[in-house]
Scaffold this active site. Structure first.
Site, PDB file in Angstrom:
ATOM      1  N   HIS A  54      75.624  28.295  58.054  1.00 54.52           N
ATOM      2  CA  HIS A  54      74.195  28.310  58.362  1.00 54.52           C
ATOM      3  C   HIS A  54      73.852  27.443  59.582  1.00 54.52           C
ATOM      4  CE1 HIS A  54      72.521  30.423  54.835  1.00 54.52           C
ATOM      5  NE2 HIS A  54      73.571  29.940  54.196  1.00 54.52           N
TER       6      HIS A  54
ATOM      7  N   CYS B 118      74.910  34.465  56.718  1.00 55.10           N
ATOM      8  CA  CYS B 118      75.197  34.420  55.280  1.00 55.10           C
ATOM      9  C   CYS B 118      74.797  35.743  54.619  1.00 55.10           C
ATOM     10  CB  CYS B 118      74.518  33.214  54.645  1.00 55.10           C
ATOM     11  SG  CYS B 118      75.126  32.831  52.977  1.00 55.10           S
TER      12      CYS B 118
ATOM     13  N   GLU C  83      71.156  27.680  61.294  1.00 53.46           N
ATOM     14  CA  GLU C  83      69.710  27.443  61.294  1.00 53.46           C
ATOM     15  C   GLU C  83      69.308  26.204  60.507  1.00 53.46           C
ATOM     16  OE1 GLU C  83      70.171  29.680  57.440  1.00 53.46           O
ATOM     17  OE2 GLU C  83      71.265  29.350  59.305  1.00 53.46           O
TER      18      GLU C  83
END
Length: 248
Positions: A208, A87, A210
């Protein structure tokens, strides 16, 4: 061996804690790297996390690219080190010229925060090796400047060179190439969600992974990407001596 993965923290980073957790879940050892320090601490890979580095003043990533740590990141990448920008981290990599293209304002001119589906274009990269097969992967996006843009010549070149890493897709896996397709959350050209540099060791990704490493978070598909990075970094560190950057 356990890969040591650096997580760069800029003023305004807000996904660094998630990145640290994801690396641990994937079996790696996270190492927090402050943006003012050029010392990478001998890490085996680097993650530039999401957030709003320097408040995204001027435009996303343009100030962060001048942080002292980025000179070291560029040198690390130049020696073949694995770097993943997520991002805002993707925006920083693009501004630094470490990956091709640019991230523009979303075509709807609104911040987008929702689950999307992406699918890998390549399964043989250090960032997708654990995925196993091309299929839709669910994870969130959260950005206002995520529209991937490049001129036609650059787009043709990165496609020919295998540098398109991920595309936005529908749940059945068909590519959301149309900039107005609801499955393309920001209007990215050719549905591109992630790219690599020409050497394939630096990658930028808008969604994302993560924050999609445990089922309690709504999806654990992102763990496949983080585990790919951790395992690839460990294999690379085992295969050759640690990188020694100039001036250290």
């Amino acid at each position: 061996m356990t890969a040591r993965v650096g997580v760069v923290v800029f003023p305004g980073s807000n996904r660094d804690v998630d990145a640290v957790n994801a690396i641990r879940v994937a079996g790696g050892e996270p190492v927090v790297l402050w943006h003012e320090s050029p010392d990478l601490g001998g890490v085996d890979a680097i993650v530039l996390p999401g957030g709003f580095a320097y408040g995204d003043y001027i435009r996303a990533g343009v100030i962060a690219r001048f942080s002292p740590v980025m000179r070291a990141v560029a040198a690390f990448a130049g020696e073949g080190g694995l770097v993943l920008g997520i991002c805002n981290g993707f925006q920083v990599l693009a501004e630094a010229g470490l990956v091709p293209g640019a991230l523009l304002r979303n075509r709807g001119l609104r911040f987008v925060c929702r689950q999307v589906s992406i699918a890998p274009e390549r399964l043989d990269s250090p960032f997708t090796a654990a995925v196993g097969e091309r299929r839709p992967l669910r994870m969130p996006v959260a950005h206002g400047e995520g529209c991937y843009f490049a001129d036609d010549a650059t787009l043709d070149a990165i496609e020919a060179n295998g540098q398109v890493l991920f595309r936005y897709v529908h749940r059945d896996g068909t590519v959301a190439a149309d900039t107005d397709d609801p499955a393309n959350p920001n209007g990215s050209l050719r549905g591109i969600a992630g790219v690599t540099n020409a050497a394939g060791n630096v990658a930028g990704l808008m969604p994302h992974p993560e924050t999609a490493v445990e089922t309690i978070l709504g999806s654990d598909d992102g763990l496949l990407l983080i585990r790919s990075l951790v395992d690839s970094a460990a294999a690379r560190a085992t295969a050759q001596p640690p990188l020694v950057l100039a001036g250290r």
